[in-house]
Design a protein around this motif. Structure first.
Motif, PDB file in Angstrom:
ATOM      1  N   ALA A   1      -9.260  14.400  -2.005  1.00  0.00           N
ATOM      2  CA  ALA A   1      -8.284  15.008  -1.086  1.00  0.00           C
ATOM      3  C   ALA A   1      -7.125  14.048  -0.830  1.00  0.00           C
ATOM      4  O   ALA A   1      -5.957  14.447  -0.824  1.00  0.00           O
ATOM      5  CB  ALA A   1      -8.973  15.398   0.221  1.00  0.00           C
ATOM      6  N   LYS A   2      -7.427  12.773  -0.631  1.00  0.00           N
ATOM      7  CA  LYS A   2      -6.380  11.778  -0.405  1.00  0.00           C
ATOM      8  C   LYS A   2      -5.490  11.641  -1.634  1.00  0.00           C
ATOM      9  O   LYS A   2      -4.257  11.539  -1.512  1.00  0.00           O
ATOM     10  CB  LYS A   2      -7.005  10.432  -0.045  1.00  0.00           C
ATOM     11  CG  LYS A   2      -7.687  10.396   1.311  1.00  0.00           C
ATOM     12  CD  LYS A   2      -8.272   9.014   1.559  1.00  0.00           C
ATOM     13  CE  LYS A   2      -8.950   8.926   2.904  1.00  0.00           C
ATOM     14  NZ  LYS A   2      -9.509   7.591   3.174  1.00  0.00           N
ATOM     15  N   ARG A   3      -6.112  11.632  -2.815  1.00  0.00           N
ATOM     16  CA  ARG A   3      -5.317  11.532  -4.047  1.00  0.00           C
ATOM     17  C   ARG A   3      -4.389  12.737  -4.188  1.00  0.00           C
ATOM     18  O   ARG A   3      -3.245  12.600  -4.632  1.00  0.00           O
ATOM     19  CB  ARG A   3      -6.250  11.418  -5.252  1.00  0.00           C
ATOM     20  CG  ARG A   3      -6.878  10.054  -5.426  1.00  0.00           C
ATOM     21  CD  ARG A   3      -7.552   9.910  -6.782  1.00  0.00           C
ATOM     22  NE  ARG A   3      -8.805  10.652  -6.815  1.00  0.00           N
ATOM     23  CZ  ARG A   3      -9.991  10.114  -6.534  1.00  0.00           C
ATOM     24  NH1 ARG A   3     -10.076   8.852  -6.166  1.00  0.00           N
ATOM     25  NH2 ARG A   3     -11.090  10.841  -6.616  1.00  0.00           N
TER      26      ARG A   3
ATOM     27  N   ARG B   1      -4.167  12.599   8.089  1.00  0.00           N
ATOM     28  CA  ARG B   1      -2.914  12.142   8.686  1.00  0.00           C
ATOM     29  C   ARG B   1      -2.299  11.068   7.799  1.00  0.00           C
ATOM     30  O   ARG B   1      -2.965  10.115   7.415  1.00  0.00           O
ATOM     31  CB  ARG B   1      -3.149  11.587  10.088  1.00  0.00           C
ATOM     32  CG  ARG B   1      -3.727  12.591  11.082  1.00  0.00           C
ATOM     33  CD  ARG B   1      -2.677  13.628  11.461  1.00  0.00           C
ATOM     34  NE  ARG B   1      -3.183  14.549  12.475  1.00  0.00           N
ATOM     35  CZ  ARG B   1      -3.786  15.699  12.206  1.00  0.00           C
ATOM     36  NH1 ARG B   1      -3.987  16.050  10.937  1.00  0.00           N
ATOM     37  NH2 ARG B   1      -4.203  16.489  13.164  1.00  0.00           N
ATOM     38  N   SER B   2      -1.021  11.223   7.487  1.00  0.00           N
ATOM     39  CA  SER B   2      -0.316  10.244   6.650  1.00  0.00           C
ATOM     40  C   SER B   2       0.365   9.193   7.517  1.00  0.00           C
ATOM     41  O   SER B   2       0.843   9.486   8.620  1.00  0.00           O
ATOM     42  CB  SER B   2       0.732  10.948   5.776  1.00  0.00           C
ATOM     43  OG  SER B   2       0.119  11.864   4.904  1.00  0.00           O
ATOM     44  N   ALA B   3       0.396   7.965   7.023  1.00  0.00           N
ATOM     45  CA  ALA B   3       1.053   6.859   7.720  1.00  0.00           C
ATOM     46  C   ALA B   3       1.656   5.921   6.678  1.00  0.00           C
ATOM     47  O   ALA B   3       1.209   5.901   5.527  1.00  0.00           O
ATOM     48  CB  ALA B   3       0.049   6.118   8.603  1.00  0.00           C
TER      49      ALA B   3
ATOM     50  N   GLU C   1       0.852  -1.186   0.000  1.00  0.00           N
ATOM     51  CA  GLU C   1       0.000   0.000   0.000  1.00  0.00           C
ATOM     52  C   GLU C   1       0.890   1.238   0.000  1.00  0.00           C
ATOM     53  O   GLU C   1       1.906   1.294   0.700  1.00  0.00           O
ATOM     54  CB  GLU C   1      -0.885  -0.008   1.245  1.00  0.00           C
ATOM     55  CG  GLU C   1      -1.868   1.132   1.335  1.00  0.00           C
ATOM     56  CD  GLU C   1      -2.652   1.122   2.637  1.00  0.00           C
ATOM     57  OE1 GLU C   1      -3.569   1.953   2.775  1.00  0.00           O
ATOM     58  OE2 GLU C   1      -2.331   0.297   3.515  1.00  0.00           O
ATOM     59  N   LYS C   2       0.526   2.217  -0.783  1.00  0.00           N
ATOM     60  CA  LYS C   2       1.278   3.460  -0.779  1.00  0.00           C
ATOM     61  C   LYS C   2       0.899   4.268   0.459  1.00  0.00           C
ATOM     62  O   LYS C   2       0.147   3.793   1.303  1.00  0.00           O
ATOM     63  CB  LYS C   2       1.019   4.230  -2.070  1.00  0.00           C
ATOM     64  CG  LYS C   2       1.564   3.483  -3.295  1.00  0.00           C
ATOM     65  CD  LYS C   2       1.364   4.228  -4.584  1.00  0.00           C
ATOM     66  CE  LYS C   2       1.919   3.447  -5.757  1.00  0.00           C
ATOM     67  NZ  LYS C   2       1.698   4.117  -7.064  1.00  0.00           N
ATOM     68  N   SER C   3       1.426   5.446   0.592  1.00  0.00           N
ATOM     69  CA  SER C   3       1.183   6.239   1.783  1.00  0.00           C
ATOM     70  C   SER C   3      -0.291   6.211   2.164  1.00  0.00           C
ATOM     71  O   SER C   3      -1.165   6.539   1.371  1.00  0.00           O
ATOM     72  CB  SER C   3       1.634   7.685   1.545  1.00  0.00           C
ATOM     73  OG  SER C   3       1.379   8.472   2.688  1.00  0.00           O
ATOM     74  N   ARG C   4      -0.567   5.780   3.391  1.00  0.00           N
ATOM     75  CA  ARG C   4      -1.933   5.682   3.870  1.00  0.00           C
ATOM     76  C   ARG C   4      -2.384   7.036   4.404  1.00  0.00           C
ATOM     77  O   ARG C   4      -1.702   7.664   5.214  1.00  0.00           O
ATOM     78  CB  ARG C   4      -2.014   4.630   4.969  1.00  0.00           C
ATOM     79  CG  ARG C   4      -3.406   4.353   5.483  1.00  0.00           C
ATOM     80  CD  ARG C   4      -3.360   3.410   6.650  1.00  0.00           C
ATOM     81  NE  ARG C   4      -2.594   2.223   6.324  1.00  0.00           N
ATOM     82  CZ  ARG C   4      -2.157   1.363   7.243  1.00  0.00           C
ATOM     83  NH1 ARG C   4      -2.391   1.589   8.507  1.00  0.00           N
ATOM     84  NH2 ARG C   4      -1.474   0.302   6.882  1.00  0.00           N
ATOM     85  N   ILE C   5      -3.540   7.478   3.951  1.00  0.00           N
ATOM     86  CA  ILE C   5      -4.081   8.765   4.398  1.00  0.00           C
ATOM     87  C   ILE C   5      -5.303   8.482   5.264  1.00  0.00           C
ATOM     88  O   ILE C   5      -6.325   7.990   4.772  1.00  0.00           O
ATOM     89  CB  ILE C   5      -4.473   9.670   3.214  1.00  0.00           C
ATOM     90  CG1 ILE C   5      -3.338   9.724   2.182  1.00  0.00           C
ATOM     91  CG2 ILE C   5      -4.836  11.056   3.705  1.00  0.00           C
ATOM     92  CD1 ILE C   5      -2.044  10.290   2.704  1.00  0.00           C
ATOM     93  N   ASN C   6      -5.198   8.757   6.543  1.00  0.00           N
ATOM     94  CA  ASN C   6      -6.298   8.538   7.473  1.00  0.00           C
ATOM     95  C   ASN C   6      -7.055   9.834   7.714  1.00  0.00           C
ATOM     96  O   ASN C   6      -6.451  10.917   7.794  1.00  0.00           O
ATOM     97  CB  ASN C   6      -5.774   7.998   8.806  1.00  0.00           C
ATOM     98  CG  ASN C   6      -5.077   6.657   8.638  1.00  0.00           C
ATOM     99  OD1 ASN C   6      -5.641   5.737   8.093  1.00  0.00           O
ATOM    100  ND2 ASN C   6      -3.839   6.583   9.094  1.00  0.00           N
TER     101      ASN C   6
END
Length: 377
Positions: A199-201, A232-234, A174-179
């Protein structure tokens, strides 16, 4: 924290290997290997967009016919990827059937197949129903080395292992996870909705903070404000799948590096340590060898073993809870078959071990009961 996908083994751990990767949001799934897939419903199989085949021994490829049969009359294409020689094998599979009922008026189902070698994807072919699945060469996709599929939210990676024939280890990255932080949305008085996907894209593609995100027809919000208060990025989740492979230096190095940082590792082992000669002859891992690979500090996550067979006492499945200390004597010969369990305590604290043994002796059953009691505490 919610993962993008939910992976699960298709069958019990002693059947043909196949890993079903189901997307939580969206009508889509992936398959790692095409063994016996009869345990999957038609609805689940119809969600499969890509199937990645480690190698074409029957227990990893026999499910091709069922998948093709179900997908034959759908409009969405099906994409297959396998090791060197895979294109010819798919073509021969398709040629084994008589397609005289297909013509230019048939639903134009499309199947694509690609083969992966050490350098990357080395060939791609297309097969169309309206052409009676005649093979057509296609252009190579622009993929980075070691990559089988690269999409906005994830990529599929691979490395070639030696099993007497090329065998692909596979990884879902998975690429950068955006929560989304709901409290932040409430603070900004913003609703939950499909606009959050855009927004996540924007965050994933590195859009500038002054980019305007459309909430509805008459309202925008700067991306920087969302990043400050609601997004928040994870690091992305990583799932690694390793099946048949010989235990030698080259494979060990490849598997160790490939599993580095994985959150979940699925690894196949069909032999006990006392069968090491037979395992080496057939280029398989023993239970102890698989445990050695799972013990590496590079892999801190959760390990599940596929097809771990105790030929003398029954079957043992490593898929949960590490064994309690001080129970070795009660377990007797069963724990000798469980040498690999040591990795759970020393190298992989999140892993857990469960023993399933259909023909175990009284002492082993006593250990199993004591173990279950310990788990309830």
């Amino acid at each position: 924290m919610t993962w993008l996908v939910q992976p699960r083994l298709v069958n019990d751990p002693f059947s043909d290997p196949a890993l079903f990767i189901d997307f939580r949001f969206g009508r889509r799934a992936l398959l790692f290997d095409l063994g016996d897939v009869t345990a999957l419903s038609a609805r689940e199989l119809l969600r499969v967009t890509h199937a990645f085949v480690s190698h074409t021994h029957m227990d990893h490829f026999a499910g091709f016919d069922r998948l093709l049969r179900l997908c034959l009359h759908r409009t969405a294409p099906l994409h297959l990827v396998g090791p060197a020689g895979f294109l010819d094998q798919v073509e021969h599979k398709l040629r084994a059937y008589n397609w005289n009922l297909l013509d230019e008026d048939s639903l134009d189902f499309v199947l694509t197949a690609a083969e992966f070698t050490a350098g990357g994807v080395g060939g791609v072919c297309g097969f169309r129903a309206r052409e009676a699945f005649r093979r057509r060469e296609l252009a190579l996709p622009p993929l980075a080395p070691g990559t089988l599929l690269d999409e906005e939210e994830f990529r599929i990676e691979s490395v070639v292992l030696d099993h007497g024939t090329p065998c692909l280890a596979l990884a879902f990255q998975e690429k950068s996870r955006i929560n989304v932080w709901r409290e932040g949305l409430d603070l900004l008085e913003l609703p939950v909705g499909p606009w959050l996907n855009e927004a996540k894209r924007a965050v994933r593609r590195g859009a500038p903070d002054d980019s305007r995100i459309l909430i509805r027809d008459d309202r925008f919000v700067p991306l920087g404000v969302l990043k400050q208060h609601a997004l928040r990025s994870a690091p992305g989740h990583r799932i690694v799948y390793v099946v048949d492979a010989a235990f030698h230096a080259s494979n060990i190095a490849s598997i160790t590096e490939f599993a580095r940082g994985a959150d979940q590792l699925f690894i196949e082992t069909a032999f006990l340590d006392e069968d090491a000669e037979l395992a080496a002859e057939r280029r398989h891992l023993t239970a102890a060898q698989a445990g050695t690979l799972a013990r590496t500090p590079a892999f801190p996550g959760w390990c599940r073993f596929i097809s771990l067979r105790d030929t003398s006492t029954g079957r043992i499945n490593f898929d949960g809870r590490s064994k309690p200390r001080g129970e070795d004597e009660a377990a007797g010969h069963v724990l000798r078959a469980c040498e690999v369990a040591d990795f759970a305590e020393h190298g992989c604290p999140k892993s857990r071990l469960r023993c399933k043994n259909r023909k175990a002796a009284t002492s082993a059953n006593g250990w199993h009961l004591n173990f279950n009691a310990a788990l309830r505490k």
